[in-house]
Design a protein around this motif. Structure first.
Motif, PDB file in Angstrom:
ATOM      1  N   ARG A  32       0.843  -1.188   0.000  1.00 43.41           N
ATOM      2  CA  ARG A  32       0.000   0.000   0.000  1.00 43.41           C
ATOM      3  C   ARG A  32       0.879   1.239   0.000  1.00 43.41           C
ATOM      4  O   ARG A  32       1.789   1.359   0.819  1.00 43.41           O
ATOM      5  CB  ARG A  32      -0.927  -0.006   1.211  1.00 43.41           C
ATOM      6  CG  ARG A  32      -1.881  -1.204   1.214  1.00 43.41           C
ATOM      7  CD  ARG A  32      -2.575  -1.412   2.549  1.00 43.41           C
ATOM      8  NE  ARG A  32      -3.324  -2.681   2.534  1.00 43.41           N
ATOM      9  CZ  ARG A  32      -2.789  -3.859   2.811  1.00 43.41           C
ATOM     10  NH1 ARG A  32      -1.503  -3.926   3.137  1.00 43.41           N
ATOM     11  NH2 ARG A  32      -3.516  -4.959   2.764  1.00 43.41           N
ATOM     12  N   ALA A  33       0.597   2.125  -0.941  1.00 38.73           N
ATOM     13  CA  ALA A  33       1.334   3.388  -1.051  1.00 38.73           C
ATOM     14  C   ALA A  33       0.322   4.478  -1.368  1.00 38.73           C
ATOM     15  O   ALA A  33      -0.136   4.603  -2.500  1.00 38.73           O
ATOM     16  CB  ALA A  33       2.396   3.303  -2.146  1.00 38.73           C
ATOM     17  N   VAL A  50      -2.772   0.268  -4.094  1.00 36.81           N
ATOM     18  CA  VAL A  50      -2.424  -1.031  -3.526  1.00 36.81           C
ATOM     19  C   VAL A  50      -1.976  -1.909  -4.691  1.00 36.81           C
ATOM     20  O   VAL A  50      -2.664  -2.013  -5.707  1.00 36.81           O
ATOM     21  CB  VAL A  50      -3.589  -1.672  -2.739  1.00 36.81           C
ATOM     22  CG1 VAL A  50      -4.841  -1.820  -3.597  1.00 36.81           C
ATOM     23  CG2 VAL A  50      -3.174  -3.023  -2.178  1.00 36.81           C
ATOM     24  N   VAL A  51      -0.795  -2.498  -4.549  1.00 31.52           N
ATOM     25  CA  VAL A  51      -0.195  -3.317  -5.604  1.00 31.52           C
ATOM     26  C   VAL A  51      -0.050  -4.737  -5.078  1.00 31.52           C
ATOM     27  O   VAL A  51       0.486  -4.958  -3.986  1.00 31.52           O
ATOM     28  CB  VAL A  51       1.191  -2.776  -6.016  1.00 31.52           C
ATOM     29  CG1 VAL A  51       1.746  -3.578  -7.188  1.00 31.52           C
ATOM     30  CG2 VAL A  51       1.121  -1.298  -6.359  1.00 31.52           C
ATOM     31  N   GLU A  75      -8.511  -7.286  -1.015  1.00 30.00           N
ATOM     32  CA  GLU A  75      -8.480  -5.836  -0.849  1.00 30.00           C
ATOM     33  C   GLU A  75      -9.816  -5.219  -1.276  1.00 30.00           C
ATOM     34  O   GLU A  75     -10.218  -5.324  -2.427  1.00 30.00           O
ATOM     35  CB  GLU A  75      -7.356  -5.234  -1.684  1.00 30.00           C
ATOM     36  CG  GLU A  75      -5.967  -5.604  -1.220  1.00 30.00           C
ATOM     37  CD  GLU A  75      -5.576  -4.932   0.087  1.00 30.00           C
ATOM     38  OE1 GLU A  75      -6.014  -3.793   0.323  1.00 30.00           O
ATOM     39  OE2 GLU A  75      -4.841  -5.552   0.861  1.00 30.00           O
ATOM     40  N   ALA A  76     -10.508  -4.612  -0.334  1.00 30.88           N
ATOM     41  CA  ALA A  76     -11.780  -3.948  -0.645  1.00 30.88           C
ATOM     42  C   ALA A  76     -11.862  -2.667   0.184  1.00 30.88           C
ATOM     43  O   ALA A  76     -12.769  -2.473   0.980  1.00 30.88           O
ATOM     44  CB  ALA A  76     -12.945  -4.877  -0.330  1.00 30.88           C
ATOM     45  N   ASN A  77     -10.875  -1.787  -0.018  1.00 31.48           N
ATOM     46  CA  ASN A  77     -10.755  -0.625   0.860  1.00 31.48           C
ATOM     47  C   ASN A  77     -10.806   0.698   0.098  1.00 31.48           C
ATOM     48  O   ASN A  77     -10.444   1.739   0.635  1.00 31.48           O
ATOM     49  CB  ASN A  77      -9.435  -0.700   1.640  1.00 31.48           C
ATOM     50  CG  ASN A  77      -8.255  -1.031   0.739  1.00 31.48           C
ATOM     51  OD1 ASN A  77      -8.302  -0.771  -0.462  1.00 31.48           O
ATOM     52  ND2 ASN A  77      -7.207  -1.591   1.320  1.00 31.48           N
TER      53      ASN A  77
END
Length: 281
Positions: free
Chosen positions: A91-92, A96-97, A106-108
């Motif tokens: 996460r950056a 998200v990578v 990932e569901a953010n």
């Protein structure tokens, strides 16, 4: 295969890694270190035999005696699992990578970038890729990005990140295999129409073009050598994001670009690495 790991301060972990790097031949097949949580760093050292493990313990013990190495066996099949499924999401900022396996969880609300581990550099786990994504985050908070150049694109992750926010991206990668992977990644991330990938030396492709954002996540020497071309490729008011640098190399690169009229706006450190963010007046 054996894995030796230790937790400690950045100073201790870096001292151990640097000492292992100085040994040629090295008893280690691979050495990596990273920040596991704020203020705590982990080193991971892979060795083929118990004898090599003993050599590593002696080297690390001399360089950083406070570190306590733990050792375990790693099955050969684990390499596949780690490369394709075991890498955690990175996460950056808004990005998200991750590979498909980690990305599924990932569901953010972040911008999801699907990159599988491969021969092409750029899964987001390296400090330079993370620094470039954080630099892009900063740019996007201030303005829209329209025309992006990614020199030394590797997996294409940076160009994909920009394209997912509406930019038209040109990704140039000298390695033909990596360029092919970048094309696959662009298609998988549904930005193929917005992202052109070129395999080969990119200098002639950008000679008459200008961009409002340029990435160059390569190495110190080519960054210095390419300074005239990269500076010309930025339109007035545009941003240049440089990485691929160790912290101790940043001074030479700063000098090369400051002498060409650019303004250094930000430095983003991550582990042993530094990302530089410039603006062209």
């Amino acid at each position: 295969m054996l894995l030796l790991t230790a937790l400690g301060s950045q100073t201790l972990i870096r001292a151990a890694a640097d000492e292992l790097d100085r040994h040629d031949p090295s008893p280690a097949d691979a050495v990596s270190w990273f920040e596991e949580k704020p203020g705590k760093f982990r080193i991971e050292i892979y060795v083929p035999t118990q004898q090599d493990a003993a050599s590593v313990e002696a080297i690390v013990g001399a360089a950083a005696p406070e570190l306590h190495l733990k050792i375990k066996k790693v099955k050969a099949a684990d390499w596949v699992a780690m490369s394709l499924e075991g890498l955690p999401a990175v996460r950056a900022g808004r990005f998200v990578v991750a590979g498909a396996h980690a990305l599924a969880g990932e569901a953010n609300g972040r911008t999801r970038i699907w990159i599988e581990a491969s021969e092409a550099f750029g899964t987001g786990h390296h400090g330079t890729t993370w620094g470039c994504l954080m630099a892009l985050e900063g740019v996007l908070r201030e303005r829209r990005v329209e025309r992006v150049l990614d020199m030394g694109a590797g997996s294409g992750v940076l160009a994909i990140a920009a394209a997912k926010h509406g930019a038209d991206a040109l990704a140039i990668e000298i390695d033909h295999r990596a360029a092919a992977i970048a094309k696959i990644n662009a298609k998988q991330n549904k930005v193929g129409p917005r992202m052109q990938v070129i395999a080969g030396d990119g200098a002639r492709y950008i000679a008459s073009k200008q961009f409002d954002l340029v990435f160059a996540n390569i190495l110190m020497r080519p960054l210095i050598r390419l300074a005239p071309k990269l500076v010309r490729a930025i339109e007035p008011g545009g941003t240049l994001i440089l990485s691929g640098l160790l912290r101790q190399q940043a001074g030479l690169v700063r000098e090369a670009y400051a002498n060409r009229g650019l303004i250094l706006e930000k430095q983003i450190p991550k582990e042993a690495w530094m990302t530089l963010v410039w603006r062209k007046p």
